[in-house]
Design a protein around this motif. Structure first.
Motif, mmCIF file in Angstrom:
data_model
loop_
_atom_site.group_PDB
_atom_site.id
_atom_site.type_symbol
_atom_site.label_atom_id
_atom_site.label_comp_id
_atom_site.label_asym_id
_atom_site.label_seq_id
_atom_site.Cartn_x
_atom_site.Cartn_y
_atom_site.Cartn_z
ATOM 1 N N MET A 155 0.869 -1.180 0.000
ATOM 2 C CA MET A 155 0.000 0.000 0.000
ATOM 3 C C MET A 155 0.907 1.233 0.000
ATOM 4 S SD MET A 155 -3.206 -0.996 0.013
ATOM 5 C CE MET A 155 -4.191 0.328 0.749
ATOM 6 N N ILE A 156 0.866 1.978 -1.095
ATOM 7 C CA ILE A 156 1.694 3.172 -1.223
ATOM 8 C C ILE A 156 0.856 4.382 -0.854
ATOM 9 C CG2 ILE A 156 3.082 4.605 -2.769
ATOM 10 C CD1 ILE A 156 3.589 2.147 -4.475
ATOM 11 N N LEU A 157 1.285 5.101 0.174
ATOM 12 C CA LEU A 157 0.571 6.303 0.616
ATOM 13 C C LEU A 157 1.070 7.479 -0.203
ATOM 14 C CD1 LEU A 157 0.655 5.681 4.471
ATOM 15 C CD2 LEU A 157 -1.013 4.895 2.769
ATOM 16 N N ALA A 158 0.210 7.961 -1.087
ATOM 17 C CA ALA A 158 0.616 8.997 -2.046
ATOM 18 C C ALA A 158 -0.329 10.184 -2.003
ATOM 19 C CB ALA A 158 0.659 8.409 -3.463
ATOM 20 N N GLY A 159 -0.899 10.450 -0.818
ATOM 21 C CA GLY A 159 -1.951 11.455 -0.750
ATOM 22 C C GLY A 159 -1.623 12.735 -0.040
ATOM 23 N N GLY A 160 -0.364 12.901 0.399
ATOM 24 C CA GLY A 160 -0.027 14.117 1.142
ATOM 25 C C GLY A 160 -0.095 15.371 0.301
ATOM 26 N N LYS A 161 -0.360 16.501 0.953
ATOM 27 C CA LYS A 161 -0.435 17.778 0.232
ATOM 28 C C LYS A 161 0.897 18.201 -0.357
ATOM 29 C CE LYS A 161 -4.249 20.342 2.375
ATOM 30 N NZ LYS A 161 -4.611 21.525 3.189
ATOM 31 N N GLY A 162 1.989 17.813 0.298
ATOM 32 C CA GLY A 162 3.297 18.248 -0.200
ATOM 33 C C GLY A 162 3.508 19.734 -0.054
ATOM 34 N N SER A 163 2.935 20.321 1.002
ATOM 35 C CA SER A 163 2.996 21.779 1.164
ATOM 36 C C SER A 163 4.423 22.285 1.309
ATOM 37 C CB SER A 163 2.152 22.210 2.369
ATOM 38 O OG SER A 163 2.569 21.538 3.543
ATOM 39 N N ARG A 164 5.332 21.441 1.819
ATOM 40 C CA ARG A 164 6.721 21.885 1.993
ATOM 41 C C ARG A 164 7.461 22.008 0.654
ATOM 42 N NH1 ARG A 164 9.348 17.849 6.081
ATOM 43 N NH2 ARG A 164 8.168 16.407 4.762
ATOM 44 N N LEU A 165 6.861 21.463 -0.411
ATOM 45 C CA LEU A 165 7.439 21.653 -1.745
ATOM 46 C C LEU A 165 6.862 22.876 -2.443
ATOM 47 C CD1 LEU A 165 7.762 18.000 -3.115
ATOM 48 C CD2 LEU A 165 9.582 19.514 -2.332
ATOM 49 N N GLY A 166 6.023 23.613 -1.746
ATOM 50 C CA GLY A 166 5.556 24.916 -2.217
ATOM 51 C C GLY A 166 4.968 24.893 -3.616
ATOM 52 N N LYS A 167 5.514 25.726 -4.482
ATOM 53 C CA LYS A 167 4.978 25.900 -5.835
ATOM 54 C C LYS A 167 4.952 24.616 -6.647
ATOM 55 C CE LYS A 167 6.713 30.656 -6.325
ATOM 56 N NZ LYS A 167 7.616 31.532 -7.128
ATOM 57 N N LEU A 168 5.833 23.689 -6.340
ATOM 58 C CA LEU A 168 5.957 22.478 -7.153
ATOM 59 C C LEU A 168 4.771 21.536 -6.994
ATOM 60 C CD1 LEU A 168 9.738 21.665 -6.640
ATOM 61 C CD2 LEU A 168 8.680 22.889 -8.548
ATOM 62 N N ASP A 209 21.013 -0.081 4.731
ATOM 63 C CA ASP A 209 22.265 0.688 4.678
ATOM 64 C C ASP A 209 22.563 1.264 3.295
ATOM 65 O OD1 ASP A 209 22.895 -1.582 3.296
ATOM 66 O OD2 ASP A 209 24.593 -2.177 4.545
ATOM 67 N N GLY A 210 21.570 1.332 2.432
ATOM 68 C CA GLY A 210 21.773 1.905 1.111
ATOM 69 C C GLY A 210 21.427 3.385 1.079
ATOM 70 N N TYR A 211 21.332 3.923 -0.136
ATOM 71 C CA TYR A 211 20.950 5.334 -0.315
ATOM 72 C C TYR A 211 19.447 5.478 -0.114
ATOM 73 C CZ TYR A 211 20.333 9.925 -2.409
ATOM 74 O OH TYR A 211 20.009 11.257 -2.624
ATOM 75 N N TRP A 212 19.056 6.456 0.683
ATOM 76 C CA TRP A 212 17.638 6.745 0.929
ATOM 77 C C TRP A 212 17.484 8.231 1.187
ATOM 78 C CZ3 TRP A 212 15.210 8.681 5.409
ATOM 79 C CH2 TRP A 212 13.816 8.605 5.426
ATOM 80 N N LYS A 213 16.492 8.824 0.556
ATOM 81 C CA LYS A 213 16.269 10.258 0.740
ATOM 82 C C LYS A 213 14.771 10.547 0.737
ATOM 83 C CE LYS A 213 18.837 14.224 0.576
ATOM 84 N NZ LYS A 213 20.173 14.423 1.161
ATOM 85 N N ASP A 214 14.325 11.205 1.776
ATOM 86 C CA ASP A 214 12.968 11.737 1.832
ATOM 87 C C ASP A 214 13.001 13.090 1.137
ATOM 88 O OD1 ASP A 214 10.574 12.985 2.470
ATOM 89 O OD2 ASP A 214 10.542 12.265 4.531
ATOM 90 N N VAL A 215 12.315 13.184 0.003
ATOM 91 C CA VAL A 215 12.404 14.420 -0.795
ATOM 92 C C VAL A 215 11.147 15.271 -0.620
ATOM 93 C CG1 VAL A 215 14.079 13.608 -2.471
ATOM 94 C CG2 VAL A 215 11.670 13.089 -2.836
ATOM 95 N N GLY A 216 10.727 15.413 0.616
ATOM 96 C CA GLY A 216 9.513 16.162 0.907
ATOM 97 C C GLY A 216 9.704 17.653 1.093
ATOM 98 N N THR A 217 10.947 18.139 0.982
ATOM 99 C CA THR A 217 11.205 19.578 1.086
ATOM 100 C C THR A 217 11.998 20.036 -0.131
ATOM 101 O OG1 THR A 217 13.336 19.360 2.229
ATOM 102 C CG2 THR A 217 11.347 19.368 3.597
#
Length: 381
Positions: free
Chosen positions: A8-21, A239-247
């Motif tokens: 189950m992929i949660l893909a419903g956030g507003k993404g407000s921290r990404l502003g105009k994008l 231990d791999g590469y992981w990045k939360d790109v919410g900002t």
């Protein structure tokens, strides 16, 4: 339909921290790496891990995301006994209430999960950049006879207060959870990736909502409830590469790291392919005056200026005399003549008029979706 594991992929956030994008598109649909959208990494991880059934929970601005995913064929979900289901962008029980948290989103889609009848439910976020074998995590979950397994990653201890921190014993059993602690006891940060035994989670959610003790969020409510009830809760170390790109900052940082081969995302690894929606674009075209250095330029671009350590997505145009440094130019954007862009993210279909200066040296500059800055001359159009 009996399924061992359902994602189950949660893909419903507003993404407000990404502003105009994210004013017109959902956060997981934001372009990344020239030819991808953020959710492509999670979808690709699922199919590469042998997880063939995925539900995508949408909410805000879902249209672009729905169009992008389609029937899932670009990632290989169109085979026998496999598929991607785009779930309703509102609560399925009463049709009137927005999801109020991660656990609430799962509760409201319980009918769909019951139809799939899984033994395990893998809960994922649609806005992380990483490559991960969920099958290995499931095997760990089984070996520990766990009721819940939480994927964790070590972060610098000075940054640990920004995350949900999992304190464990010597066997990686989680004994305490701290939500963004001021003085963290360890540096094992939750990645927002969970494997639950569905029957146990289902019962806990139903019981909670019957009592009006609403269990809205996995981090704030569900994990503490599991620990309090003595459930087997384990950490799975990644231990791999992981990045939360919410900002904006993290999206820009991940994009710059994407260019740099020293980071171990290894996008060219054919054994763990990151797939994207199939698009047909002409080859990129460089004029004799173009200067391109340490950059990623995908097909369908016209470049007549200078580009240094930047990402140019499909159908981008860079006119004569323009200079782009340490920036991300998203699909369909046009950069006019003699434009100067430094440390910026230029949104899809944006137009940067001739002689404009976009300088993000102090704070990452952002131009939004279809935003127009200045004017293009007739020669530039």
């Amino acid at each position: 339909m009996k399924t061992e594991i359902l994602a189950m992929i949660l893909a419903g956030g507003k993404g407000s921290r990404l502003g105009k994008l994210t004013q017109k598109i959902a956060k997981p649909a934001v372009p990344f790496g020239g030819r991808y959208r953020i959710i492509d990494f999670t979808l690709s991880n699922c199919i590469n891990s042998g997880i063939n059934n995925v539900g995508v929970v949408t909410q805000y601005q879902p249209l672009a995301l729905n169009n992008h995913i389609g029937n899932g064929s670009s990632w290989g979900f169109d085979g026998l006994n496999s598929g991607v289901t785009i779930l309703q962008p509102y609560s399925s029980n009463d049709g009137s209430k927005w999801f109020e948290g991660t656990a609430h989103a799962i509760y409201q889609n319980m009918d769909y999960i019951d139809q799939m009848d899984p033994e395990y439910v893998l809960v994922l976020s649609g806005d992380h950049i990483y490559k991960m074998d969920y099958e290995a995590m499931l095997e760990d979950h089984k070996a520990n006879n766990a009721s819940l397994t939480v994927a964790v990653i070590e972060v610098p201890i000075e940054e640990a207060s920004r995350f949900g921190i999992m304190n464990t014993d010597d066997n990686d059993r989680i004994i305490e959870f701290e939500e963004k602690p001021e003085e963290p006891k360890c540096n094992l940060a939750s990645m927002g990736i969970y494997i639950f035994n569905w029957s146990r989670l289902r019962g806990m959610l139903l019981n909670s909502y019957k009592k009006d003790d609403q269990m809205l969020d996995f981090g704030k409510h569900v994990i503490p409830a599991y620990l309090e009830s003595g459930e087997n809760v384990f950490a799975y170390r990644f231990d791999g590469y992981w990045k939360d790109v919410g900002t904006i900052d993290s999206l820009w940082e991940a994009s710059m790291e994407f260019i740099d081969p020293k980071h171990n995302l290894n996008i060219r690894d054919k054994s763990w392919r990151i797939s994207a929606k199939n698009t047909v674009s002409p080859p990129h075209f460089f004029t004799e005056t173009a200067e391109v250095k340490d950059s990623l330029v995908v097909d369908g671009c016209y470049v007549a200026g200078a580009v240094e350590h930047s990402i140019l997505s499909s159908d981008v145009q860079v006119k004569e005399g323009a200079k782009i440094v340490d920036s991300v130019i998203m699909p369909g954007a046009t950069v006019g003549k003699n434009v100067q862009i430094n440390k910026a993210i230029i949104g899809e279909h944006a137009i940067i008029g001739d002689d404009a200066v976009i300088d993000g040296s102090k704070e990452i500059a952002v131009v939004g979706y279809s935003e127009v800055i200045g004017v293009l001359t007739s020669e530039s159009e």
